[in-house]
Design an enzyme around this catalytic site. Structure first.
Site, short mmCIF file in Angstrom:
data_model
loop_
_atom_site.label_atom_id
_atom_site.label_comp_id
_atom_site.label_asym_id
_atom_site.label_seq_id
_atom_site.Cartn_x
_atom_site.Cartn_y
_atom_site.Cartn_z
N ARG A 188 9.89 80.97 -8.53
CA ARG A 188 9.37 80.74 -9.89
C ARG A 188 9.50 79.27 -10.23
O ARG A 188 8.58 78.64 -10.73
CB ARG A 188 10.13 81.60 -10.88
CG ARG A 188 9.50 82.93 -11.16
CD ARG A 188 9.09 83.71 -9.92
NE ARG A 188 8.47 84.94 -10.28
CZ ARG A 188 9.15 86.05 -10.60
NH1 ARG A 188 10.47 86.07 -10.54
NH2 ARG A 188 8.52 87.13 -10.95
N ASP A 217 6.47 84.15 -4.42
CA ASP A 217 6.08 84.88 -5.62
C ASP A 217 4.74 84.32 -6.08
O ASP A 217 4.15 83.47 -5.41
CB ASP A 217 7.17 84.81 -6.70
CG ASP A 217 7.24 86.12 -7.50
OD1 ASP A 217 6.20 86.49 -8.07
OD2 ASP A 217 8.30 86.75 -7.54
N HIS A 291 3.29 90.38 -6.40
CA HIS A 291 3.91 89.04 -6.50
C HIS A 291 3.36 88.09 -5.45
O HIS A 291 4.10 87.23 -4.95
CB HIS A 291 5.43 89.16 -6.37
CG HIS A 291 6.09 89.81 -7.56
ND1 HIS A 291 6.37 89.14 -8.72
CD2 HIS A 291 6.50 91.09 -7.77
CE1 HIS A 291 6.93 89.97 -9.59
NE2 HIS A 291 7.01 91.16 -9.04
N ASP A 368 8.29 95.35 -5.16
CA ASP A 368 8.45 95.64 -6.58
C ASP A 368 7.18 95.33 -7.37
O ASP A 368 6.42 94.43 -7.01
CB ASP A 368 9.62 94.82 -7.17
CG ASP A 368 9.41 93.32 -7.00
OD1 ASP A 368 8.91 92.90 -5.93
OD2 ASP A 368 9.73 92.56 -7.93
N GLU A 369 7.02 96.07 -8.44
CA GLU A 369 6.05 95.75 -9.50
C GLU A 369 4.64 95.46 -8.98
O GLU A 369 3.95 94.61 -9.54
CB GLU A 369 6.56 94.54 -10.31
CG GLU A 369 7.88 94.79 -10.98
CD GLU A 369 8.44 93.58 -11.74
OE1 GLU A 369 8.98 93.78 -12.82
OE2 GLU A 369 8.33 92.45 -11.24
N TYR A 460 21.77 91.52 -13.83
CA TYR A 460 20.61 90.63 -13.90
C TYR A 460 20.99 89.35 -14.64
O TYR A 460 21.12 89.32 -15.87
CB TYR A 460 19.41 91.36 -14.54
CG TYR A 460 18.46 91.83 -13.44
CD1 TYR A 460 18.96 92.37 -12.26
CD2 TYR A 460 17.08 91.70 -13.57
CE1 TYR A 460 18.11 92.77 -11.23
CE2 TYR A 460 16.22 92.11 -12.54
CZ TYR A 460 16.76 92.65 -11.38
OH TYR A 460 15.91 93.02 -10.37
N THR A 507 14.18 83.15 -11.98
CA THR A 507 14.16 81.81 -12.59
C THR A 507 12.90 81.50 -13.41
O THR A 507 12.58 80.32 -13.59
CB THR A 507 14.38 80.72 -11.52
OG1 THR A 507 13.32 80.81 -10.56
CG2 THR A 507 15.72 80.85 -10.84
N GLU A 508 12.22 82.53 -13.91
CA GLU A 508 11.06 82.20 -14.76
C GLU A 508 11.43 81.20 -15.85
O GLU A 508 10.71 80.24 -16.10
CB GLU A 508 10.50 83.45 -15.45
CG GLU A 508 9.73 84.40 -14.55
CD GLU A 508 10.61 85.54 -14.09
OE1 GLU A 508 11.81 85.29 -13.80
OE2 GLU A 508 10.11 86.66 -14.00
C1 ACM Z 1 12.61 92.89 -9.84
O1 ACM Z 1 13.40 92.55 -10.72
N1 ACM Z 1 11.31 92.87 -10.08
C2 ACM Z 1 13.06 93.34 -8.54
#
Ligand code: ACM
Length: 649
Positions: A188, A217, A291, A368-369, A460, A507-508
């Protein structure tokens, strides 16, 4: 008898030629009795500590006796560097000595209780002895020893007027879990090789042994891959923006794409070696199939979307619609196409090199996502579903994950993914990193997958650790006391399959290494204690005391941390008659909170908070500060009343 060796300490000259001096306050009433009571503040809390009477004082000439073993080099260098820099004492490493100051002993017969990372540390009035089965144990014993000396041992400059004493103790210590990780998202925002080393230096002090590098990403591809030059020519660069990441205006064509960076393969080798010398494995993550905008901006043919030829590496503009929850809807297609054979040969090229560069047994492949909305519309994906008998889109992702696992395994590595890989039918050999709470980790372990627990709820580190008025805004909060409740091996899990615990630093909203440190510490103290120390040794009150002592250490080590424990938890509600009420709850004991509504900055002569406050009718600003006795410890918090009002909505 083991072979011993002699090193002339090269650091000696450097220390005495370039020494700046900090003069510390003289210690008042520093008697033997006081020293016996000096609190021992080791983080993570050891398995057992026996406190004995008396103390050990560093002599003018410190001799370290150690067997000849490459693995001990870092322990000796670290110990010598701390002692010479902070105390100015002479350190020599010796092969023989009648009575060495510090003795490092590798057991010739294994002490089974200690395993590969455990150690015993004996501090006696005239000698320190650290024993372990393996060099890693000695390294951790050295970390604990340094934590027994006054905080000034962490200084980067010479400190005078300190009695360099450590209390006499017998410590026996070994970890609960073998995988003690921190994830650092270098995608990020890019962090230089030197900054990654700085991060490693701090983490090993608290006995973390795994650095998970999130290398790819939407915002950047960070590792050189030979034969795929666009990944780093195009994929590593975005437009520099600052502010609240995620809300940025889309970059225009004329804005320079010069923000970012990547690690060359030589850089990676250097980082791997640096980490290895400090007993840290690096877990590489290549996050696919979602991502992946940086890949697609580099090689658009790897997506399912013809429009992708116009796609650019993300610079913090909105690319996902989360309004329906997970998985999100992609506004631009950031997924690799599971129905395109080129994707698998691309991944084969990438993973051949990643497997060679990183000696660690696992490769993390993300998962993920991943939004599915572009796949749903794609004819190739429809044909794949027909050909492979896949009924649902999650099954398509499961097909993709299995193909990727085959590639990972063909390179001699084990496959790991985020817990979404459990959906649609997971391969029995896949390892799972849980993140969406503990439940998927528990499910996976009970289904006999190896699991690393890193739940958002406790681990997190990108979440805010204090009130939103003092933090870059992120969508959730995680205070230190909650992180300290992390139990990676709950009663409902098959413990045999929980191979580790980890905290994740996305780290966004983190633009620089100082903020990365601020977000990591002290919450990573809580995580380290949760994954190293026996559950019955954890004690919040005692942990808070030790944390505060370590704040002084981090100050001297010039590592940033968050003082959020001194700021109150602020909650706002409406009374039955619709009055705006503010409640202030200290996170730790021993604090007094003072406040104002008259726009001035409060101190300890202002009204003291005792119970819920009604906001005066025309007040426009609330200000809050916390004291410990006569000393301000919290930050001055200023919140417009209009913001407080919004919080009740
Ligand atoms: C995640 O936090 N998207 C693994």
């Amino acid at each position: 008898m083991k072979k011993l060796f002699l090193i002339i300490p090269f650091y000696f000259l450097a220390i005495f030629s370039n020494a700046q001096t900090i003069v510390a306050e003289p210690e008042i009433g520093d008697t033997e009795t006081d020293l016996v009571q000096t609190p021992v503040a080791i983080i993570p809390e050891p398995v057992s500590i026996l406190k004995k009477t008396g103390s050990f004082t560093l002599p003018e000439n410190v001799s370290i006796l150690a067997p000849k073993n490459e693995g001990l080099k870092q322990s000796i260098a670290f110990l010598s560097e701390r002692i010479t820099t902070a105390t100015g004492k002479f350190v020599s490493t010796v092969t023989t000595a009648n009575h060495p100051t510090i003795k490092l002993i590798l057991n010739s017969q294994e002490d089974t209780q200690l395993g590969t990372e455990g150690y015993k540390l004996h501090v006696n009035p005239t000698q320190v002895v650290i024993t372990a089965n393996k060099p890693a144990g000695i390294f951790y014993g050295v970390q604990s020893l340094i934590q027994l000396f006054p905080a000034e041992i962490e200084s980067k400059e010479l400190v005078n007027n300190i009695k360099w004493k450590a209390p006499c103790v017998d410590v026996t210590d070994y970890p609960k879990l073998g995988w003690r990780g921190l994830m650092f998202d270098v995608a990020r925002h890019f962090f230089t090789k030197q900054e990654v080393k700085q991060y490693i230096d701090a983490m090993v002090r608290y006995k973390f042994n795994l650095l998970h590098l999130h290398l790819t990403d939407d915002e950047g591809w960070r590792i050189e891959i030979k034969g795929l030059p666009k990944l780093t020519e195009v994929g590593a660069w975005s437009v520099k923006k600052v502010g609240t990441f995620g809300d940025f205006t889309p970059p225009t064509a004329d804005e320079p794409r010069t923000y970012g960076g990547f690690y060359t393969q030589e850089d990676i080798k250097e980082l791997v070696q640096y980490a290895q010398e400090r007993f840290v494995n690096i877990l590489p993550e290549i996050d696919v199939p979602g991502h992946s905008l940086a890949v697609i901006a580099s090689y658009p043919e790897l997506s399912c979307t013809p429009d992708a030829v116009n796609y650019k590496v993300r610079s913090g503009e909105k690319i996902m619609d989360w309004s329906r929850g997970a998985p999100p809807l992609a506004l631009v297609d950031n997924t690799l196409c599971p129905a395109n054979e080129k994707v698998y040969s691309f991944l084969d090229t990438v993973l051949t090199q990643v497997a060679q560069l990183f000696p660690f047994e696992y490769i993390h492949m993300g998962g993920d996502e991943a939004p599915h909305n572009f796949w749903e519309k794609n004819d190739q994906v429809k044909q794949l579903m027909q050909r492979e008998g896949l009924k649902t889109i999650p099954q398509v992702q499961a097909y993709f994950e299995k193909r990727v696992e085959q590639i990972v395994v063909s390179k001699g590595k084990k496959f790991m993914g985020w817990d979404e890989i459990l959906e649609g039918g997971v391969s029995p050999t896949a390892a799972v990193m849980s993140w969406r709470g503990m439940k998927y980790g528990i499910q996976a372990a009970n289904e006999k997958h190896n699991v690393v627990m890193s739940p958002t709820e406790f681990a997190y580190l990108d979440y805010m650790q204090a009130d939103v008025s003092t933090e870059p805004r992120v969508y959730a909060s995680l205070r230190l006391n909650k992180a300290y409740q992390f139990n990676p091996v709950p009663a409902s899990v098959n413990p045999q399959y929980v191979i580790g615990g980890q905290a994740n630093l996305w780290t966004e909203q983190i633009y620089n290494i100082r903020q990365a440190e601020y977000m990591t510490w002290p919450r990573a103290f809580a995580i380290s204690e949760s994954i190293w120390s026996p559950a019955e040794k954890k004690n919040w009150t005692n942990f808070v005391d030790r944390t505060q002592q370590h704040f002084k250490r981090l100050d001297l080590a010039e590592t940033k941390y968050s003082p959020a424990i001194y700021d109150p938890i602020i909650s706002v509600r409406r009374s039955a008659d619709k009055q705006l009420l503010v409640e202030l709850t200290p996170e730790i004991d021993g604090l007094e909170i003072y406040y104002s509504f008259d726009n001035s900055s409060p101190d300890r002569f202002y009204p003291k908070y005792t119970s819920a406050l009604q906001v005066p009718k025309d007040a426009s600003m609330m200000r809050i500060i916390t004291y410990k006795g006569k000393k301000p410890v919290g930050r001055l918090i200023s919140i417009p009343v209009s913001d407080l009002q919004k919080r009740t909505k």
